[in-house]
Design a protein around this motif. Structure first.
Motif, PDB file in Angstrom:
ATOM      1  N   ASP A 192      -8.288  38.939   6.176  1.00 39.46           N
ATOM      2  CA  ASP A 192      -8.012  39.371   4.809  1.00 39.46           C
ATOM      3  C   ASP A 192      -7.798  40.873   4.830  1.00 39.46           C
ATOM      4  N   LYS A 193      -6.525  41.275   4.727  1.00 41.15           N
ATOM      5  CA  LYS A 193      -6.149  42.693   4.756  1.00 41.15           C
ATOM      6  C   LYS A 193      -6.720  43.347   6.020  1.00 41.15           C
ATOM      7  N   ASP A 194      -7.731  44.190   5.826  1.00 37.63           N
ATOM      8  CA  ASP A 194      -8.267  44.927   6.972  1.00 37.63           C
ATOM      9  C   ASP A 194      -9.580  44.347   7.471  1.00 37.63           C
ATOM     10  N   HIS A 195      -9.858  43.077   7.137  1.00 44.98           N
ATOM     11  CA  HIS A 195     -11.103  42.439   7.574  1.00 44.98           C
ATOM     12  C   HIS A 195     -10.794  41.182   8.385  1.00 44.98           C
ATOM     13  N   LEU A 196     -11.620  40.967   9.389  1.00 44.98           N
ATOM     14  CA  LEU A 196     -11.622  39.698  10.126  1.00 44.98           C
ATOM     15  C   LEU A 196     -13.020  39.117   9.997  1.00 44.98           C
ATOM     16  N   GLU A 197     -13.085  37.862   9.545  1.00 46.02           N
ATOM     17  CA  GLU A 197     -14.377  37.194   9.406  1.00 46.02           C
ATOM     18  C   GLU A 197     -14.384  35.929  10.249  1.00 46.02           C
ATOM     19  N   VAL A 198     -15.463  35.751  10.988  1.00 45.28           N
ATOM     20  CA  VAL A 198     -15.637  34.556  11.814  1.00 45.28           C
ATOM     21  C   VAL A 198     -16.870  33.828  11.299  1.00 45.28           C
ATOM     22  N   ALA A 199     -16.668  32.614  10.812  1.00 37.88           N
ATOM     23  CA  ALA A 199     -17.768  31.816  10.278  1.00 37.88           C
ATOM     24  C   ALA A 199     -18.251  30.826  11.337  1.00 37.88           C
ATOM     25  N   ASP A 200     -19.507  30.404  11.184  1.00 34.46           N
ATOM     26  CA  ASP A 200     -20.095  29.406  12.084  1.00 34.46           C
ATOM     27  C   ASP A 200     -19.824  29.784  13.542  1.00 34.46           C
ATOM     28  N   VAL A 201     -20.284  30.964  13.916  1.00 28.70           N
ATOM     29  CA  VAL A 201     -19.970  31.533  15.233  1.00 28.70           C
ATOM     30  C   VAL A 201     -20.465  30.612  16.347  1.00 28.70           C
TER      31      VAL A 201
END
Length: 1187
Positions: free
Chosen positions: A591-600
């Protein structure tokens, strides 16, 4: 003509070196425009070694350019190839590419050979390489009968593959019938020749489907060898097999299975030679057999292995050096080593070289009368031979040209003319190959022309080099000048760099470098110019980089990457993982300038890179994600050094999941005694992978290990193999041994049995021994099975015994047990306590004394003494007492006195005393009677006010429910209460004890009175009861008032009443607030001022008479009995409470005789005095009084 070139040589920074190489490529790529006359140039051709698929049409490429367009011809195996005569062969129009249609008919083998293409026009002829065309081959394995192989455990083995020769050579691998690759290791591996080598065999190598496969990639086919059967047997099995006549078995020698030093399976001998060509991959192989499995090491004699080009394959059995060169020649030594010795083999490596270019000839464009040269320099091992051709013909037999002169690898041209145009070929060859290069000489007279597009816009990032192109052509070669702006002067090379290909370089472009630049090309035939434009942009910068993160598996992590860039450029942000694309997984959100990783997950760990791209520059920043979790379970548990009472356990730690292991927890299971139940054995530090474990005899152990890190413990490992320890005699004896009789003539011996783990062997039993403590008898013993008690019968009553219980099993006895003391069974006491007498302390408390019972008469453990007491009617002690309510107090220990609390005053009591042991009570002592003195009475049971008149009130009452003596009189006190709750004078009146009714006269009409009423005995006054009442109104006076002026209709009176009502409302509010805060009404002080001094001390806490109760403020006045407004009454009984002294049947006194139990008998509970008492007038009542 001269071109302004680069200034004098300087030391260039690393970044400039790459730029110069790029420009050199641009220079070499300068070409004659296609609208000008020029000789042919080969632009595309098939490879020299051209292996074709025999199932598809053959396409042999040959493309060329030139002006006029060239024509094409072919030779095959050195002679002209007439394509018109072969209907299967066609040539692509405008091209020299051949297509041979073998899919309709014909065979690929028919067209094997060496092909060469010639492209020709009026200015010369260019030739291609010799193209060797061969169809690929994937032959089948030859039929062969493979005998089963039987060999002994530990021997070496080589399974040959010997694949069929194919073109190109096949890729070899070993699989089983299920197409699963066979596992390989340091012990078992595949050689470069495809054979499968076993350094030593193990029983698990036994299988019937060792299959060698050959994959021919060119034809996409796989061929397989017949399966090979291998059986590994032990010595005993081998002897049995030999006895059964193994006629169909290839038998590998039956030498004893013993450890041995290494020997090489390949290569053979102590030395060997290896030759490799420059630029190829050098592969050296050593495979050794031995037991234990040897380990391979590599060294280079008189040198070191190249760091960045050396790789180890096949468990270090293969050494590879890529991009090999002559410097890699020398002696390489492989060393095979195990615990019994070492052996080495020397491989002498010679690196040869097919020809390679040092300087390949380049196209030469000259104007008439100019000079020039073609240079062809190559190297190789051995040194290649250089030969020249002109238009495809050896130069020795080519037409003579007076302008050229041959000097070895150079052709020198002088004063050339148009007829000097031709294509020259340089051939460099040795025994390992050849190089062929075409280079033309084109004689032209052309004015300058600029090939770069006009008004080209260049955009460059600030502080970086700017390259402005000015591709040009002309003959003679033009000179190039650059200008900035409309009227600018020529740019000088002290700030700018002018390259030979016309490019202008600005080494460090700044904002003021923006502008229009003009390139001017001149020769003697004319001039040309071109404008280009330069814009300088701000660099892209990452102002907030992603940060290193450590997260636990299953959680969510976020990376942030904030970028600043030139607003005129389009920015694209891309996220990479380990320099590759992000996984195509919905858990990854950008999302734009963010990277999110769920349930690593574990696989998500690695380097995450934010790449910010514009059309001109690119920046990146990376952060590492470490995924942590509890460790994975240990595995490969192994038991070694197995002794009777110890064993060594070793294991391999599981992955620590990026969080160091702190310790290992070892647990054990006893499959024999407690299957499925795991017990803690020990713990060891996290860096330790072995543990010496202490064991108990006769336990079938299994062990498991858990790893622990800061996040928690892993799942348990798989259990180890079971280990049964030898049986031994018990180490311990039973605990909790006791001896207590259940009957007067027995002794019950009990103990806590040993568990199976403590038994140390089969046949667990107990030896029970006993004898009288004070006698001379020998020990009596009995051996019993695995039980927990034994009963000795026929014992004397309550005699001390010495007891011991010893464990034993089939192996032997436990150590000598400890001796404990017990007693045989108790019986009821035989004697009652004597000399019982009573001392009455006060009206509610008495003290009882007695003489103790002799210990021998108690016949058991003394528990204490028990007093039975009850109220009795005088002269009725000998009547039937079944319905008499008795109370019981028990006094623990050897007491000789006790206190009886909670007695009723003025009562007749009887009691007796009994001794108590573990069996029960003894006989009762003779009854003793006593009387309690008088006490103060309780409050009268009720108080009613009846028959109110103008000046009188009549009081009726019931006597106290507990007079606690002989009533002497009643006391009545009363006082008026006005409309403001002020109390009037208190009147005291004595009434005879035999009265239950009294009329008060001469009272004020329409007046409220408060009454205080209590009874008296010789012991004093009892608790009081209160009540309130109002006399009636005088009707005559009311009639007289009605004839007077009705002031209620007067305005002043109405206003006054409203003011008074308002004040009362405010007063009510204040009273409610104070009540909620625990305060008191003002009337309390007024009551204090008028209270009867004799009544006031009756309140226990502070001595005040009492105030109106806050809790009753909202209740209307009730008729009937009343209590003081604060509900405090004087206790009618003594302050000596039963709780302070004794207990009921099960109650007990402590050592000092104080009560710690409760009554067992039922006792009528007296109502709390004052519960029916009157309440203080509420503000509502006050209002009623006012109106």
């Amino acid at each position: 003509m001269q071109l302004k070139i680069m200034p004098k040589k300087k030391r260039l920074p690393a970044g400039r070196v790459a730029l110069i190489l790029f420009l050199c490529q641009m220079i070499s790529a300068l070409e004659v425009p296609l609208d000008l006359v020029q000789p042919p140039t080969i632009t595309q051709q098939s490879p020299k070694d051209y292996i074709i698929d025999p199932r598809e049409n053959i396409v042999i490429q040959c493309e060329a350019k030139g002006k006029p367009p060239p024509s094409f011809s072919w030779t095959r195996n050195g002679t002209h190839f007439d394509i018109d005569k072969d209907p299967l062969v066609t040539m692509k129009p405008g091209s020299g590419t051949l297509t041979i249609n073998i899919m309709s008919e014909g065979k690929a083998e028919t067209y094997e050979g060496v092909y060469q293409c010639t492209a020709r026009n009026e200015r010369g002829a260019a030739i291609s390489n010799n193209i060797v065309v061969r169809p690929s081959r994937s032959p089948l394995w030859t039929k062969e009968k493979l005998e089963p192989i039987t060999l002994r455990n530990g021997q070496s083995l080589v399974l040959p593959c010997r694949p069929p020769l194919g073109l190109p050579p096949p890729i070899i691998f070993w699989m089983d019938n299920s197409f699963q690759r066979l596992p390989q290791s340091e012990r078992v591996s595949q050689g470069l020749n495809g054979d499968l080598y076993f350094s030593n065999v193990l029983p698990e190598d036994t299988r019937e489907d060792y299959i060698c496969y050959a994959r021919f990639n060119h034809t996409q086919t796989i061929q397989q060898k017949q399966p090979i059967s291998v059986k590994v047997i032990s010595v005993d099995e081998l002897n049995d097999t030999i006895a059964a006549n193994l006629s169909d078995t290839e038998f590998y020698s039956a030498k004893p299975n013993r450890e041995r030093p290494p020997t090489f399976l390949t290569p053979e001998g102590n030395t060997s030679n290896k030759e490799e060509l420059r630029g190829n991959v050098l592969s050296l192989e050593c495979i050794a057999e031995g037991l234990p499995t040897p380990v391979i090491y590599w060294i280079k004699e008189d040198g070191t292995l190249p760091t960045n080009r050396t790789f180890y394959r096949n468990f270090k059995k293969t050494l590879q050096i890529i991009q090999v060169s002559e410097a890699d020649s020398g002696n390489y030594q492989c060393i095979a080593k195990n615990a019994l010795g070492a052996i080495h083999h020397t491989i002498s490596v010679t690196v040869k070289a097919a020809p390679y270019w040092i300087l390949a000839p380049q196209n030469l464009v000259l104007s008439p009368g100019e000079d020039g040269s073609l240079i062809c320099r190559a190297n190789g091992n051995p040194k290649p031979r250089i030969s020249w051709l002109s238009n495809g013909v050896p130069i020795e037999i080519a037409p003579d040209d007076p302008s050229r002169k041959i000097d070895g690898d150079t052709i020198i041209f002088s004063n050339v003319q148009e007829r000097s145009s031709a294509v020259y070929q340089c051939n460099a060859s040795n025994e390992y190959g050849y190089l062929l290069a075409n280079a033309f000489v084109n004689v032209l007279a052309e004015p300058p022309r600029i090939l770069t597009s006009a008004n080209t816009l260049y955009q460059v990032i600030a502080n970086r080099p700017a390259l402005l192109d000015c591709a040009f052509f002309g003959s003679p070669l033009p000179t190039i000048e650059w200008f900035k702006g409309a009227k600018g002067s020529a740019l000088r090379d002290d700030i700018y760099v002018l390259h030979e290909n016309g490019t202008l370089e600005i080494p460090v472009a700044q904002k003021d470098s923006t502008g229009t630049y003009t390139c001017v090309a001149r020769n003697k035939l004319g001039m040309a110019k071109n404008e280009v434009h330069l814009e300088i942009k701000d660099p892209t910068r990452i102002i907030k980089q992603p940060e290193y993160a450590v997260v636990q598996r299953g959680s969510t992590v976020s990376f942030e990457c904030k970028v600043k860039h030139d607003h005129t450029l389009t920015l694209t942000i891309t996220w990479l993982k380990d320099n590759g694309e992000l996984p195509s997984d919905g858990r990854f959100t950008v999302d734009k300038d963010h990277l999110e990783v769920a349930d690593v997950r574990d696989s998500d760990g690695g380097a995450y890179t934010c790449v910010a791209n514009t059309t001109l520059d690119m920046v990146s920043a990376s952060a590492v994600l470490s995924v942590v979790d509890v460790p994975n379970p240990p595995f490969d548990l192994e038991l070694t050094d197995q002794l009777d009472k110890s064993v060594q356990l070793s294991w391999t730690p599981g992955d620590d999941n990026n969080n160091p292991i702190i310790k290992f927890i070892i647990e054990y299971e006893d499959a024999m005694h407690e299957a499925g139940l795991w017990h803690h054995q020990t713990e060891v530090p996290g860096m330790q992978t072995t543990a010496q474990l202490k064991l108990s005899p006769y336990v079938n152990y299994s062990f498991r290990v858990m790893a622990v890190n800061s996040l928690g413990r892993s799942l348990p490992s798989e259990p180890s193999e079971q280990y049964l320890t030898k049986a031994a005699e018990p180490d311990t004896n039973p605990m909790a041994v006791e001896g207590l009789g259940s009957e007067p003539d027995n002794l019950v011996i009990t103990w806590k049995p040993l568990n199976g783990f403590e038994s140390n062997g089969p046949g667990l039993q107990y030896k029970v021994s006993w004898r009288q403590k004070d006698g001379d008898d020998e020990w009596a013993s009995v051996v019993v099975a695995n039980v927990s008690k034994y009963i000795v019968s026929g014992t004397p009553t309550f005699v001390p015994y010495l007891i011991k219980v010893q464990a034993l099993n089939d192996v032997g006895f436990a150590p000598e047990p400890a001796v404990v003391m017990g007693h045989s069974g108790e019986d009821l006491p035989m004697v009652a306590p004597g000399n019982v007498h009573v001392n009455v302390v006060n009206s509610t408390l008495a003290e009882v004394n007695w003489d103790p019972v002799p210990l021998k008469s108690i016949r058991g453990h003394l528990q204490g003494y028990r007093i039975y007491y009850w109220k009795a009617q005088e002269g009725s002690l000998k009547r039937n007492r079944r319905h008499i309510e008795k109370k019981i107090l028990t006094f623990q220990g050897n007491k000789t006195h006790g206190m009886l609390p909670g007695l009723e005053p003025f009562s007749h009591y009887a009691l007796n005393v009994r001794v108590v042991n573990g069996k029960g009570e003894g006989p009762a002592s003779p009854d003793r009677v006593f009387n309690t003195p008088e006490g103060v009475p309780s409050a009268p049971s009720s108080l009613k006010i009846i028959n109110p008149t103008l000046d009188s009130l009549t009081l009726e009452w019931d006597p106290p429910s507990r007079p606690n003596g002989i009533l002497t009189e009643y006391t009545l006190k009363y006082q008026p209460i006005n409309s403001t709750h002020e109390l009037g004078p208190l009147v005291d009146l004595k009434i005879p004890a035999n009265k239950t009714r009294w009329t008060l006269k001469n009272l004020n009409f329409s007046t409220r009175y408060k009454f205080y009423f209590y009874a008296q005995t010789a012991a004093g006054s009892g608790s009081q009861i209160t009540e309130e009442a109002v006399t009636t109104v005088d009707e005559g006076k009311l009639a007289m008032a009605s004839r007077q002026v009705d002031i209620a209709t007067q305005g002043w009176f109405i206003g006054l009443m409203c003011a008074v009502a308002l004040l009362i409302l405010i007063l009510l509010i204040v009273c409610f607030i104070r009540r909620n805060k625990g305060g008191k009404y003002p009337v309390k002080e007024k009551e204090d001022a008028h209270a009867d001094p004799e009544i006031q001390p009756m309140k226990e806490d502070d001595g005040t008479f009492g105030e109106y109760s806050d809790a009753e403020d909202h209740k209307p006045l009730k008729k009937g009995s009343r209590t003081p407004s604060d509900r405090t009454v004087k206790k009618e009984d003594s302050d000596d409470s039963l709780v302070d002294y004794g207990e009921g049947v099960n109650g007990q006194f402590n050592e000092d005789g104080s009560f710690i139990g409760q009554y067992s008998g039922k006792k009528e509970k007296e109502p709390a005095e004052g519960n029916e008492s009157s309440e203080a007038p509420s503000p509502v009542n006050a209002m009623n009084s006012f109106v």
